[in-house]
Write an enzyme that holds these catalytic residues in place. Structure first.
Site, mmCIF file in Angstrom:
data_model
loop_
_atom_site.group_PDB
_atom_site.id
_atom_site.type_symbol
_atom_site.label_atom_id
_atom_site.label_comp_id
_atom_site.label_asym_id
_atom_site.label_seq_id
_atom_site.Cartn_x
_atom_site.Cartn_y
_atom_site.Cartn_z
ATOM 1 N N HIS A 155 4.110 -5.521 9.454
ATOM 2 C CA HIS A 155 3.600 -4.355 10.196
ATOM 3 C C HIS A 155 2.397 -3.723 9.510
ATOM 4 O O HIS A 155 1.669 -2.961 10.133
ATOM 5 C CB HIS A 155 4.708 -3.305 10.342
ATOM 6 N N ASP A 364 -4.498 1.292 7.933
ATOM 7 C CA ASP A 364 -3.255 1.189 8.690
ATOM 8 C C ASP A 364 -3.163 -0.176 9.338
ATOM 9 O O ASP A 364 -4.167 -0.677 9.857
ATOM 10 C CB ASP A 364 -3.228 2.270 9.791
HETATM 11 O O1 F6P Z 1 5.136 1.122 8.910
HETATM 12 C C1 F6P Z 1 5.590 0.770 7.665
HETATM 13 C C2 F6P Z 1 6.990 1.270 7.395
HETATM 14 O O2 F6P Z 1 7.418 0.916 6.128
HETATM 15 C C3 F6P Z 1 8.005 0.737 8.364
HETATM 16 O O3 F6P Z 1 8.502 -0.500 7.943
HETATM 17 C C4 F6P Z 1 9.010 1.848 8.361
HETATM 18 O O4 F6P Z 1 9.704 1.919 9.560
HETATM 19 C C5 F6P Z 1 8.190 3.096 8.165
HETATM 20 O O5 F6P Z 1 7.042 2.674 7.468
HETATM 21 C C6 F6P Z 1 8.953 4.211 7.448
HETATM 22 O O6 F6P Z 1 9.128 3.869 6.103
HETATM 23 P P1 F6P Z 1 10.393 4.217 5.200
HETATM 24 O O7 F6P Z 1 11.559 3.444 5.725
HETATM 25 O O8 F6P Z 1 9.996 3.838 3.822
HETATM 26 O O9 F6P Z 1 10.632 5.687 5.374
#
Ligand code: F6P
Length: 472
Positions: A155, A364
């Site tokens: 992602h 991003d």
């Molecule tokens: O977009 C990257 C990401 O790490 C996703 O995999 C995840 O859903 C989001 O950011 C939130 O991150 P975390 O689980 O570290 O709070």
């Protein structure tokens, strides 16, 4: 149709009152339409985390979760995932560090996930792994005996070789990634960066014209699958939540001023300090806007135990305080900065009421907020999206007002242009963007990825069968 098993670091079992992130929204859409299992971390810490997997069913999806020990949280999640891979992959080398024992913990958590997951798998399952936390999971699953189709979707950005090489174990990780049947990226740039790194390690002969990487016995198909949004679903959410209390309070609080809206996880990659400073510059250089606009930045706290996140939080509080101290009036707060979260439908209704959406990350992978902002608009009177050129979404949304998030004056001028933009131009830009979103919506995204994954696994199986025949 075979069952889809999604695996991600964190599993968000749906709860009211929380706004899921982009990954969650995308995955839930894929899982709801096909049913399936979602496996990962519960978000809970348990001193004596046993191997017990907790299983619950919600809306046709089974959620299977494990807890982390404090050690796993610190070394794997805060350490290697968010202190090493996250900054490196987003080109923040200043925040990047490498610690051997954190890498060991990363490999160990991947191994633990594989061990637990393999027990949950049925013979016809298709396994779809998400994001940078789980780059070596396919390798561990194969070692645990899985022969399922296994795909990875990244992602976040994949860094250019010259940054990637700063990671002492980058070759080990790349090698592990080749155990996936399919490795998918958000943009062509990320895909090319990955293939450049492959070529650097194994030579140009390792890559075929159709994006297949072959190294030894490994065969990994690669591809670009930009994640989309559920356009109609977002429209429905925005319309449904608009008459609700939260949205009405927001509108009344604006007192007819024009709303500039930002929604981001509190993360240094989101460019919030730069965004606040650009807004300050805009107020300085356009005094006629004083008391006529209001900037609301919603930024739920995230990864607060990682040092760089605590630092950015302090800086944002100071900057917001300074801007309000400088420009506020008895009846006007120029910037409202909220560390709280809102339900997704409420956020969509907020966005629908915002003449300007400010989405200016410093880097991003995609940025789904940008796409959600466009999808939430009223096509008759749409708001203007100001979008960073350094977000993956900019490639699909060239009709946004594109800005360099480091260019303070440029962003201040874009704000002025957005607030003054004639209706006809707003409609034209919106029409072109919504068309792009409809062409590649969330269903198209998971449909394409899963079709490609099944095909890649079939090719591997045919190859294995042919080798067996040759040997016989
Ligand atoms: O977009 C990257 C990401 O790490 C996703 O995999 C995840 O859903 C989001 O950011 C939130 O991150 P975390 O689980 O570290 O709070």
């Amino acid at each position: 149709m075979s069952r889809v098993v999604a695996v991600s670091n964190r599993v968000s079992v749906p709860r009211r009152g929380t706004a899921p992130g982009g990954l969650t929204v995308g995955l839930m859409a894929a899982m709801k339409s096909r049913g399936g299992l979602w496996f990962g971390w519960s978000g809970e810490i348990d001193d004596n985390a046993t191997s017990a997997v907790k299983v619950v069913r919600r809306g046709g999806v089974t959620f299977a979760t494990v807890d982390f020990t404090p050690d796993e949280l610190q070394k794997y999640y805060q350490g290697f995932c968010n202190g090493t891979l996250w900054p490196l992959f987003h080109y923040f080398l200043g925040d990047f560090h490498f610690v051997d024992e954190q890498f060991d913990a990363y490999m160990a958590v991947n191994q633990r996930f594989a061990r637990e997951l393999v027990r949950q798998l049925q013979p016809d399952d298709v396994v779809w792994v998400h994001d940078y936390h789980l780059l070596p999971l396919a390798q561990q699953l194969r070692q645990a005996g899985s022969d399922h189709p296994i795909g990875l979707f990244l992602h976040i950005p994949f860094p250019q070789l010259e940054s990637l090489r700063a990671l002492p174990v980058y070759d080990e990780l790349l090698c592990a990634m080749l155990e996936y049947d399919l490795v998918g990226f958000q943009t062509d740039r990320d895909l090319k960066a990955f293939l450049t790194a492959v070529e650097h390690l194994w030579g140009p002969g390792a890559i075929t014209a159709d994006g297949v990487v072959r190294v030894g016995t490994h065969r990994a198909q690669t591809g670009c699958f930009p994640i989309g949004v559920d356009v109609e679903g977002i429209q429905g959410e925005a319309l449904k939540a608009a008459p609700g209390e939260a949205c009405q309070r927001l509108i009344q609080g604006m007192l007819g001023r024009q709303l500039i809206m930002g929604v981001d996880r509190l993360d240094y990659s989101k460019g919030l300090c730069e965004r606040f400073r650009a807004y300050e510059r805009f107020l300085e250089t356009h005094p006629d806007s004083l008391n006529r606009v209001s900037f609301i930045q919603i930024a739920p706290l995230s990864r607060s135990d990682v040092q760089a996140y605590a630092a950015i939080r302090r800086e944002l509080e100071q900057t917001a305080g300074r801007i309000n101290g400088r420009f506020a009036d008895t009846d006007w707060t120029p910037i409202r900065y909220l560390n709280k979260n809102f339900p997704h439908d409420v956020l969509m209704a907020f966005m629908r009421n915002a003449p300007v959406g400010l989405v200016t990350p410093l880097r991003d992978g995609m940025n789904l907020v940008a796409k959600e902002f466009v999808a939430a608009q009223n096509a008759e009177d749409p708001g203007v999206l100001i979008l960073s050129t350094l977000a993956g979404a900019a490639l699909e949304l060239p009709a946004a007002l594109l800005v360099n998030p480091y260019d303070c004056n440029g962003m201040a001028e874009a704000l002025q242009q957005a607030l003054q933009m004639p209706l006809a131009e707003r409609r034209d830009r919106h029409a072109s963007m919504i068309e792009a979103l409809r062409r590649n919506d969330i269903d198209a995204w998971h449909g394409r990825f899963l079709d490609c994954l099944r095909e890649a696994a079939q090719v591997r199986h045919r190859g294995t069968a042919a080798l067996r025949t040759d040997a016989a």
